[in-house]
Write an enzyme that holds these catalytic residues in place. Structure first.
Site, PDB file in Angstrom:
ATOM      1  N   ASN A 167       0.879  -1.175   0.000  1.00  0.00           N
ATOM      2  CA  ASN A 167       0.000   0.000   0.000  1.00  0.00           C
ATOM      3  C   ASN A 167       0.916   1.225   0.000  1.00  0.00           C
ATOM      4  O   ASN A 167       1.499   1.555   1.033  1.00  0.00           O
ATOM      5  CB  ASN A 167      -0.898  -0.029   1.248  1.00  0.00           C
ATOM      6  CG  ASN A 167      -1.714   1.243   1.384  1.00  0.00           C
ATOM      7  OD1 ASN A 167      -1.756   2.080   0.475  1.00  0.00           O
ATOM      8  ND2 ASN A 167      -2.371   1.398   2.528  1.00  0.00           N
ATOM      9  N   LYS A 208       0.149   4.204  -0.176  1.00  0.00           N
ATOM     10  CA  LYS A 208      -0.502   5.385   0.431  1.00  0.00           C
ATOM     11  C   LYS A 208      -0.256   6.601  -0.475  1.00  0.00           C
ATOM     12  O   LYS A 208      -0.175   6.430  -1.691  1.00  0.00           O
ATOM     13  CB  LYS A 208      -0.009   5.578   1.864  1.00  0.00           C
ATOM     14  CG  LYS A 208      -0.175   4.290   2.694  1.00  0.00           C
ATOM     15  CD  LYS A 208      -0.020   4.476   4.165  1.00  0.00           C
ATOM     16  CE  LYS A 208      -0.251   3.135   4.871  1.00  0.00           C
ATOM     17  NZ  LYS A 208      -0.212   3.217   6.313  1.00  0.00           N
ATOM     18  N   HIS A 262      -9.584   1.073   4.881  1.00  0.00           N
ATOM     19  CA  HIS A 262      -8.314   1.293   5.584  1.00  0.00           C
ATOM     20  C   HIS A 262      -8.558   2.238   6.752  1.00  0.00           C
ATOM     21  O   HIS A 262      -9.363   3.161   6.654  1.00  0.00           O
ATOM     22  CB  HIS A 262      -7.270   1.888   4.615  1.00  0.00           C
ATOM     23  CG  HIS A 262      -5.895   1.847   5.207  1.00  0.00           C
ATOM     24  ND1 HIS A 262      -5.477   2.763   6.146  1.00  0.00           N
ATOM     25  CD2 HIS A 262      -4.864   0.992   5.032  1.00  0.00           C
ATOM     26  CE1 HIS A 262      -4.237   2.469   6.509  1.00  0.00           C
ATOM     27  NE2 HIS A 262      -3.844   1.389   5.848  1.00  0.00           N
ATOM     28  N   GLU A 312      -6.985   4.632   7.856  1.00  0.00           N
ATOM     29  CA  GLU A 312      -6.754   6.050   7.555  1.00  0.00           C
ATOM     30  C   GLU A 312      -7.975   6.664   6.867  1.00  0.00           C
ATOM     31  O   GLU A 312      -8.166   7.880   6.907  1.00  0.00           O
ATOM     32  CB  GLU A 312      -5.475   6.196   6.711  1.00  0.00           C
ATOM     33  CG  GLU A 312      -4.235   5.961   7.575  1.00  0.00           C
ATOM     34  CD  GLU A 312      -3.029   5.399   6.846  1.00  0.00           C
ATOM     35  OE1 GLU A 312      -2.981   5.460   5.613  1.00  0.00           O
ATOM     36  OE2 GLU A 312      -2.136   4.868   7.550  1.00  0.00           O
ATOM     37  N   GLU A 369      -5.328  -4.903  10.482  1.00  0.00           N
ATOM     38  CA  GLU A 369      -4.306  -3.885  10.700  1.00  0.00           C
ATOM     39  C   GLU A 369      -4.609  -3.131  11.992  1.00  0.00           C
ATOM     40  O   GLU A 369      -5.424  -2.194  11.991  1.00  0.00           O
ATOM     41  CB  GLU A 369      -4.294  -2.881   9.537  1.00  0.00           C
ATOM     42  CG  GLU A 369      -3.974  -3.489   8.202  1.00  0.00           C
ATOM     43  CD  GLU A 369      -3.397  -2.455   7.247  1.00  0.00           C
ATOM     44  OE1 GLU A 369      -2.272  -2.674   6.765  1.00  0.00           O
ATOM     45  OE2 GLU A 369      -4.038  -1.417   7.002  1.00  0.00           O
ATOM     46  N   GLY A 405       2.564   2.286  10.834  1.00  0.00           N
ATOM     47  CA  GLY A 405       3.530   3.378  10.699  1.00  0.00           C
ATOM     48  C   GLY A 405       4.223   3.746  11.994  1.00  0.00           C
ATOM     49  O   GLY A 405       4.876   4.788  12.077  1.00  0.00           O
ATOM     50  N   SER A 453       3.511  -2.174  10.380  1.00  0.00           N
ATOM     51  CA  SER A 453       4.955  -2.231  10.642  1.00  0.00           C
ATOM     52  C   SER A 453       5.580  -3.589  10.293  1.00  0.00           C
ATOM     53  O   SER A 453       6.469  -4.068  11.001  1.00  0.00           O
ATOM     54  CB  SER A 453       5.259  -1.845  12.092  1.00  0.00           C
ATOM     55  OG  SER A 453       4.870  -0.503  12.333  1.00  0.00           O
ATOM     56  N   GLY A 457       2.847  -1.172   4.277  1.00  0.00           N
ATOM     57  CA  GLY A 457       2.887   0.261   4.009  1.00  0.00           C
ATOM     58  C   GLY A 457       4.302   0.720   3.712  1.00  0.00           C
ATOM     59  O   GLY A 457       4.828   0.515   2.610  1.00  0.00           O
TER      60      GLY A 457
HETATM   61  P1  13P Z   1       3.043   0.336   7.712  1.00  0.00           P
HETATM   62  O1  13P Z   1       3.563  -0.942   7.110  1.00  0.00           O
HETATM   63  O2  13P Z   1       3.784   1.548   7.246  1.00  0.00           O
HETATM   64  O3  13P Z   1       2.943   0.243   9.203  1.00  0.00           O
HETATM   65  O4  13P Z   1       1.550   0.532   7.174  1.00  0.00           O
HETATM   66  C1  13P Z   1       0.645  -0.507   7.253  1.00  0.00           C
HETATM   67  C2  13P Z   1      -0.551  -0.152   6.464  1.00  0.00           C
HETATM   68  O5  13P Z   1      -1.309   0.731   6.837  1.00  0.00           O
HETATM   69  C3  13P Z   1      -0.779  -0.855   5.195  1.00  0.00           C
HETATM   70  O6  13P Z   1      -2.055  -0.613   4.703  1.00  0.00           O
END
Ligand code: 13P
Length: 252
Positions: free
Chosen positions: A15, A17, A99, A101, A170, A176, A214, A235
């Site tokens: 992803n 983002k 997601h 976010e 997640e 993150g 992560s 991510g």
């Molecule tokens: P990270 O791998 O940066 O923690 O993000 C995970 C994520 O939100 C994937 O959709």
């Protein structure tokens, strides 16, 4: 790769983002193409404006692509939204829905997420339904209840189509932050999600349950070795070709 009856396909989905630019994307994809193929099914979910470039670059290869969201509507006066039909036109195989976010930053409800998943399926896309609890909810002992509620809306809305989705667990506190769930914590939630799916369909054993939050090359092997973790949604590490390639290898 096709799963045999009763086993989920191993998948690693990047992803991106809201990251990248046309030059950096070209370099990243060129390196990834050199690093593969992998046994696991690998895909990247990219920002909308790059779908054309990414489709051209990855066409005919083993890496699939997708988007990070889609509209719950078919078409019409929805300024700024992108329809599942448009994504299908660009050869997307996947679309992320729900997601955290988007749930948090855009007020997406469980039902809206379910409606997006339904719309995606109607256009031949595989929705990757994201669920997960916040740190506050985990600390309050609500993890199971939260993810169950999130998945439940999708199960009720999709009915017999439920085996066609991918689920991504997640935990919001692991996204993150560099603070990943332990393999045991992740497995415990995945097991509950699998049980919930079993209650809804006799094909639950074939649904890929991905872990995200992560994931890095040094924790991927242990996470992916858990019985109900069938790969990852990645991510930050998906923006570095060597790291993403190593994570894909960990799912093989
Ligand atoms: P990270 O791998 O940066 O923690 O993000 C995970 C994520 O939100 C994937 O959709």
């Amino acid at each position: 790769m096709q799963a045999s009856a009763g086993t989920p396909v191993k998948r690693v989905i990047g992803n991106w983002k809201m990251n990248g630019d046309r030059v950096a994307n070209t370099d990243l994809l060129a390196e990834l193409k050199k690093a593969g193929p992998w046994v696991a099914e690998v895909a990247v979910c990219v920002p909308f404006p790059y779908l054309g470039d990414v489709a051209l670059s990855l066409q005919g290869g083993r890496i699939a692509w997708g988007a990070q969201d889609c509209s719950a509507h078919e078409s019409g006066a929805y300024t700024g939204e992108v329809s599942a039909a448009m994504l299908a036109e660009f050869g997307c195989r996947y679309v992320l829905v729900g997601h955290s976010e988007r749930r948090a930053g855009h007020g997406e409800s469980d039902q809206l997420v379910a409606d997006k998943a339904k719309r995606a399926l109607a256009h031949g896309l595989t929705p990757v339904v994201c669920v997960g609890e916040t740190l506050e909810q985990r600390d309050a002992g609500q993890t199971e209840e939260v993810v169950k509620r999130q998945l439940s809306a999708v199960i009720h809305t999709l009915g017999p189509c439920i085996p066609q989705i991918v689920v991504a667990y997640e935990p919001v506190w692991a996204i993150g932050t560099g603070r990943t769930a332990t393999p045991e914590q992740a497995q415990a939630v995945h097991q509950r999600l699998r049980q919930q799916l079993h209650a809804a369909t006799d094909k639950a054993a074939r649904i890929s349950l991905l872990y995200g939050g992560s994931v890095k090359p040094d924790n991927a092997v242990e996470l992916f070795a858990q019985p109900d973790i069938d790969g990852g949604l990645i991510g930050g590490a998906s923006l570095k070709a060597a790291d993403f390639a190593a994570i894909c290898r960990a799912a093989d």
